[in-house]
Design a protein around this motif. Structure first.
Motif, PDB file in Angstrom:
ATOM      1  N   VAL A  46      14.212  -7.363  -3.374  1.00  0.00           N
ATOM      2  CA  VAL A  46      13.431  -8.504  -2.927  1.00  0.00           C
ATOM      3  C   VAL A  46      12.617  -9.005  -4.116  1.00  0.00           C
ATOM      4  O   VAL A  46      12.396  -8.279  -5.079  1.00  0.00           O
ATOM      5  N   SER A  47      12.163 -10.264  -4.023  1.00  0.00           N
ATOM      6  CA  SER A  47      11.475 -10.862  -5.170  1.00  0.00           C
ATOM      7  C   SER A  47       9.970 -10.987  -4.979  1.00  0.00           C
ATOM      8  O   SER A  47       9.296 -11.587  -5.806  1.00  0.00           O
ATOM      9  N   SER A  48       9.440 -10.412  -3.895  1.00  0.00           N
ATOM     10  CA  SER A  48       7.987 -10.465  -3.700  1.00  0.00           C
ATOM     11  C   SER A  48       7.530  -9.322  -2.795  1.00  0.00           C
ATOM     12  O   SER A  48       8.320  -8.760  -2.027  1.00  0.00           O
ATOM     13  N   ALA A  49       6.253  -9.019  -2.889  1.00  0.00           N
ATOM     14  CA  ALA A  49       5.667  -8.008  -2.010  1.00  0.00           C
ATOM     15  C   ALA A  49       5.700  -8.488  -0.564  1.00  0.00           C
ATOM     16  O   ALA A  49       5.896  -7.685   0.360  1.00  0.00           O
ATOM     17  N   ASP A  50       5.515  -9.786  -0.364  1.00  0.00           N
ATOM     18  CA  ASP A  50       5.565 -10.339   0.994  1.00  0.00           C
ATOM     19  C   ASP A  50       6.922 -10.080   1.639  1.00  0.00           C
ATOM     20  O   ASP A  50       6.997  -9.657   2.804  1.00  0.00           O
ATOM     21  N   GLU A  51       8.003 -10.319   0.902  1.00  0.00           N
ATOM     22  CA  GLU A  51       9.350 -10.058   1.419  1.00  0.00           C
ATOM     23  C   GLU A  51       9.531  -8.574   1.739  1.00  0.00           C
ATOM     24  O   GLU A  51      10.132  -8.220   2.753  1.00  0.00           O
ATOM     25  N   ALA A  52       9.048  -7.718   0.870  1.00  0.00           N
ATOM     26  CA  ALA A  52       9.180  -6.274   1.075  1.00  0.00           C
ATOM     27  C   ALA A  52       8.453  -5.839   2.346  1.00  0.00           C
ATOM     28  O   ALA A  52       8.997  -5.075   3.149  1.00  0.00           O
ATOM     29  N   LEU A  78       0.333  -3.936  -5.718  1.00  0.00           N
ATOM     30  CA  LEU A  78      -0.629  -2.912  -5.311  1.00  0.00           C
ATOM     31  C   LEU A  78      -0.898  -2.987  -3.806  1.00  0.00           C
ATOM     32  O   LEU A  78      -1.040  -1.952  -3.150  1.00  0.00           O
ATOM     33  N   ASP A  79      -0.949  -4.205  -3.258  1.00  0.00           N
ATOM     34  CA  ASP A  79      -1.079  -4.359  -1.800  1.00  0.00           C
ATOM     35  C   ASP A  79       0.122  -3.720  -1.101  1.00  0.00           C
ATOM     36  O   ASP A  79      -0.035  -3.028  -0.095  1.00  0.00           O
ATOM     37  N   LEU A  80       1.300  -3.967  -1.647  1.00  0.00           N
ATOM     38  CA  LEU A  80       2.521  -3.385  -1.083  1.00  0.00           C
ATOM     39  C   LEU A  80       2.479  -1.862  -1.152  1.00  0.00           C
ATOM     40  O   LEU A  80       2.781  -1.176  -0.178  1.00  0.00           O
ATOM     41  N   ALA A  81       2.073  -1.323  -2.284  1.00  0.00           N
ATOM     42  CA  ALA A  81       1.987   0.133  -2.437  1.00  0.00           C
ATOM     43  C   ALA A  81       0.989   0.728  -1.442  1.00  0.00           C
ATOM     44  O   ALA A  81       1.256   1.775  -0.843  1.00  0.00           O
ATOM     45  N   ARG A  82      -0.145   0.079  -1.258  1.00  0.00           N
ATOM     46  CA  ARG A  82      -1.140   0.569  -0.282  1.00  0.00           C
ATOM     47  C   ARG A  82      -0.568   0.543   1.133  1.00  0.00           C
ATOM     48  O   ARG A  82      -0.766   1.482   1.912  1.00  0.00           O
ATOM     49  N   TYR A  83       0.138  -0.528   1.470  1.00  0.00           N
ATOM     50  CA  TYR A  83       0.766  -0.640   2.791  1.00  0.00           C
ATOM     51  C   TYR A  83       1.775   0.494   2.998  1.00  0.00           C
ATOM     52  O   TYR A  83       1.771   1.169   4.030  1.00  0.00           O
ATOM     53  N   VAL A  84       2.635   0.711   2.004  1.00  0.00           N
ATOM     54  CA  VAL A  84       3.651   1.754   2.106  1.00  0.00           C
ATOM     55  C   VAL A  84       2.998   3.133   2.193  1.00  0.00           C
ATOM     56  O   VAL A  84       3.399   3.966   3.000  1.00  0.00           O
ATOM     57  N   ARG A  85       1.990   3.381   1.385  1.00  0.00           N
ATOM     58  CA  ARG A  85       1.322   4.685   1.383  1.00  0.00           C
ATOM     59  C   ARG A  85       0.719   4.986   2.759  1.00  0.00           C
ATOM     60  O   ARG A  85       0.778   6.118   3.236  1.00  0.00           O
ATOM     61  N   SER A  86       0.171   3.969   3.418  1.00  0.00           N
ATOM     62  CA  SER A  86      -0.444   4.214   4.733  1.00  0.00           C
ATOM     63  C   SER A  86       0.584   4.237   5.864  1.00  0.00           C
ATOM     64  O   SER A  86       0.487   5.065   6.763  1.00  0.00           O
ATOM     65  N   ALA A  87       1.576   3.366   5.820  1.00  0.00           N
ATOM     66  CA  ALA A  87       2.544   3.269   6.914  1.00  0.00           C
ATOM     67  C   ALA A  87       3.722   4.236   6.768  1.00  0.00           C
ATOM     68  O   ALA A  87       4.304   4.660   7.764  1.00  0.00           O
ATOM     69  N   TYR A  88       4.084   4.565   5.536  1.00  0.00           N
ATOM     70  CA  TYR A  88       5.241   5.425   5.253  1.00  0.00           C
ATOM     71  C   TYR A  88       4.853   6.466   4.202  1.00  0.00           C
ATOM     72  O   TYR A  88       5.341   6.435   3.070  1.00  0.00           O
ATOM     73  N   PRO A  89       3.987   7.396   4.538  1.00  0.00           N
ATOM     74  CA  PRO A  89       3.461   8.339   3.538  1.00  0.00           C
ATOM     75  C   PRO A  89       4.523   9.212   2.866  1.00  0.00           C
ATOM     76  O   PRO A  89       4.294   9.715   1.771  1.00  0.00           O
ATOM     77  N   GLU A  90       5.682   9.360   3.482  1.00  0.00           N
ATOM     78  CA  GLU A  90       6.731  10.182   2.888  1.00  0.00           C
ATOM     79  C   GLU A  90       7.519   9.434   1.815  1.00  0.00           C
ATOM     80  O   GLU A  90       8.252  10.046   1.040  1.00  0.00           O
TER      81      GLU A  90
END
Length: 136
Positions: A46-52, A78-90
């Motif tokens: 994907v080409s953006s954090a929003d798409e991801a 960094l927003d995407l990484a924070r989202y992933v870390r909280s929603a998908y910690p594995e």
């Protein structure tokens, strides 16, 4: 949006490492994706954090997120990484950045920080994926 081989079928055996790449620079994204595909990994680009984040809201699972920091849209890497870390910690996270941005990255947010451009990135990412497989 997903390649046909990227099956979410119930009971399907997990065949390969699944990677989500969020990078707006086409050539860097293409090189990263090809490097990982040579390892036999399944890659969605994907080409953006929003798409991801939109893709992740559909409960598609990945083993690894590779994201750039600066991308167009409302959210950055960094927003995407924070989202992933909280929603998908594995899920493992690797962040690519320009050299001047590296000191500001919270090292607890990701397993790996890479300075762009990174060629043959798959070799760098193998190490963090092997750590997670050894822990299983």
């Amino acid at each position: 949006m997903l390649p046909a081989f990227f099956s979410e079928a119930v009971g399907a055996e997990k065949a390969a490492t699944r990677v989500l790449i969020a990078e707006d620079e086409f050539l860097l994204r293409l090189d990263a994706a090809e490097s990982m595909r040579r390892l036999g990994w399944q890659v969605v680009e994907v080409s953006s954090a929003d798409e991801a984040m939109e893709l992740l809201r559909y409960s598609v699972t990945f083993d690894l997120l590779l994201t750039d920091i600066n991308m167009p849209g409302q959210a950055d890497g960094l927003d995407l990484a924070r989202y992933v870390r909280s929603a998908y910690p594995e899920m493992k996270i690797a962040i690519m950045s320009e050299e001047r941005e590296v000191p500001s990255i919270d090292r607890e947010l990701c397993e790996l920080v890479l300075v762009k451009p990174v060629w043959n990135i798959g070799e760098s990412l193998i190490k963090i994926m092997e750590v997670s497989q050894d822990a299983s």
